[in-house]
Design a protein around this motif. Structure first.
Motif, mmCIF file in Angstrom:
data_model
loop_
_atom_site.group_PDB
_atom_site.id
_atom_site.type_symbol
_atom_site.label_atom_id
_atom_site.label_comp_id
_atom_site.label_asym_id
_atom_site.label_seq_id
_atom_site.Cartn_x
_atom_site.Cartn_y
_atom_site.Cartn_z
ATOM 1 N N ALA A 40 0.810 -1.217 0.000
ATOM 2 C CA ALA A 40 0.000 0.000 0.000
ATOM 3 C C ALA A 40 0.844 1.268 0.000
ATOM 4 N N SER A 41 2.153 1.134 0.116
ATOM 5 C CA SER A 41 3.035 2.301 0.112
ATOM 6 C C SER A 41 3.218 2.835 -1.308
ATOM 7 N N LEU B 228 -0.344 -10.906 -4.358
ATOM 8 C CA LEU B 228 -0.645 -9.483 -4.360
ATOM 9 C C LEU B 228 -0.575 -8.907 -5.771
ATOM 10 N N ALA B 229 -1.373 -7.869 -5.993
ATOM 11 C CA ALA B 229 -1.206 -7.072 -7.208
ATOM 12 C C ALA B 229 -0.052 -6.110 -6.987
ATOM 13 N N PRO B 230 0.621 -5.674 -8.057
ATOM 14 C CA PRO B 230 1.691 -4.688 -7.882
ATOM 15 C C PRO B 230 1.166 -3.421 -7.217
ATOM 16 N N PRO B 231 2.025 -2.625 -6.603
ATOM 17 C CA PRO B 231 1.580 -1.404 -5.912
ATOM 18 C C PRO B 231 0.772 -0.493 -6.827
ATOM 19 N N ALA B 232 -0.382 -0.067 -6.324
ATOM 20 C CA ALA B 232 -1.238 0.811 -7.127
ATOM 21 C C ALA B 232 -0.657 2.216 -7.211
ATOM 22 N N GLN B 233 -0.015 2.673 -6.130
ATOM 23 C CA GLN B 233 0.599 3.998 -6.110
ATOM 24 C C GLN B 233 2.064 3.850 -6.519
ATOM 25 N N HIS B 234 2.376 4.209 -7.741
ATOM 26 C CA HIS B 234 3.758 4.052 -8.175
ATOM 27 C C HIS B 234 4.113 5.076 -9.235
ATOM 28 N N VAL B 235 5.400 5.317 -9.321
ATOM 29 C CA VAL B 235 5.984 6.182 -10.347
ATOM 30 C C VAL B 235 7.038 5.364 -11.069
ATOM 31 N N GLU B 236 7.036 5.389 -12.393
ATOM 32 C CA GLU B 236 8.100 4.748 -13.160
ATOM 33 C C GLU B 236 9.266 5.716 -13.295
ATOM 34 N N ALA B 237 10.448 5.267 -12.926
ATOM 35 C CA ALA B 237 11.628 6.116 -13.056
ATOM 36 C C ALA B 237 12.861 5.236 -13.153
ATOM 37 N N GLY B 238 13.848 5.716 -13.882
ATOM 38 C CA GLY B 238 15.082 4.969 -14.017
ATOM 39 C C GLY B 238 16.328 5.765 -13.693
ATOM 40 N N ALA B 239 16.259 7.106 -13.799
ATOM 41 C CA ALA B 239 17.434 7.929 -13.547
ATOM 42 C C ALA B 239 17.791 7.887 -12.067
#
Length: 318
Positions: free
Chosen positions: A200-201, A225-236
């Motif tokens: 949930a984080s 579990l499903a992957p986190p619903a609150q997420h940001v994609e970032a790689g840098a």
């Protein structure tokens, strides 16, 4: 190889350059401007290329000039040929002036914080006049640029994956991706922390269609579990660090990077499949320039040291 037949082929290097320009810009007008040609001259050269190949290479659509299947095949080979010629020119330049040179190296998150900077410093200590261009971008972009000759080599995660199937992979050392959070994050106070406590984080997740993202989602799936619903994609790395330290996000981070960050702590939770081989990713049949080959040697040297240090638990130096 029938060399005599190649002497009489109607397909010339200029045709390949034009095909690449039309594909890049999606427009005859913009491609002509890029190459300082008139549009009629470019159109004529494109027809010549199609005649030499024996198939239509582009079709006009509402989205511009889109490669046909034959055009996509032609582009793949054109990028390789032009990349080889670019490398050849730089190899000859370095043979004429061995102390100079240019190395173009790409890195994603993995290897960008310690391995690559240390190797570059050693390269330039030996050859101060060498110019090094570092490129950080998503893996898919870097692999495309390696194929086109815009990059000499890549540093990153070495793994069996569709995206790296055509590359030459050279493992250097092994380390684990760990779940990290800011040192003040309440997750550090949880006893026997699990993915159920963390789903949930807010998370910074790896970019889609990368091995690391696939493995993270598989860990959640195996935990029911499903992957986190609150997420940001970032790689840098800089973006990832700021989101963790200032935004309160959880993230995956190479262990060597995490232990070097004073405001970040590793959670006491190991996920399956996230130990990684870090190494070199090379074009399978394009020789390196002398300077790029020397950088590859320095990367092997530093990689061996990091492997020993990680095994002994002393790789904590930023």
């Amino acid at each position: 190889m029938d060399l005599r037949a190649l002497l009489t082929t109607h397909l010339k290097l200029r045709h390949l350059v034009i095909v690449l320009a039309v594909s890049e810009h999606g427009s005859l007008v913009r491609a002509a401007e890029e190459l300082y040609l008139t549009q009629p001259a470019l159109s004529r050269a494109l027809r010549e290329a199609e005649h030499a190949v024996g198939a239509s290479l582009f079709e006009r659509t509402g989205r511009g000039m889109v490669p046909t299947p034959a055009g996509a095949a032609c582009l793949e080979h054109a990028k390789a040929i032009v990349g080889h010629l670019s490398t050849l020119r730089r190899r000859v330049d370095e043979l004429n002036d061995p102390d100079a040179g240019l190395v173009q190296v790409g890195a994603h998150v993995t290897g960008a914080n310690l391995l690559l900077p240390r190797a570059v410093a050693r390269l330039m200590a030996d050859k101060p006049r060498v110019e090094v261009r570092l490129r950080e971008a998503p893996p898919e972009t870097l692999i495309q640029e390696l194929g086109s000759g815009d990059l000499d080599l890549l540093v990153g995660r070495v793994t069996d994956h569709a995206s790296t199937a055509r590359l030459r992979l050279i493992p250097l050392y092994r380390e684990e991706f760990r779940i990290v959070a800011a040192s003040t994050h309440p997750a550090h106070d949880l006893p026997d922390v699990s993915l159920h406590d963390l789903v949930a984080s807010r998370w910074v997740v790896p970019l889609a269609n990368t091995p690391l993202r696939d493995e993270l989602e598989l860990n959640f799936k195996n935990a029911g579990l499903a992957p986190p619903a609150q997420h940001v994609e970032a790689g840098a790395p800089a973006t990832l660090r700021t989101l963790v330290v200032e935004g309160g996000f959880l993230a995956l981070m190479p262990e060597s990077m995490a232990v070097a960050e004073p405001h970040i702590k590793i959670l006491d939770l190991h996920l399956d499949g996230l130990a990684q081989q870090v190494g070199l990713l090379l074009h399978p049949d394009r020789p390196l320039t002398p300077s790029a080959a020397l950088l590859a040697d320095k990367l092997r040297e530093v990689g061996s040291e990091m492997e020993r240090n990680l095994a002994s638990g002393v790789e904590h130096i930023p």
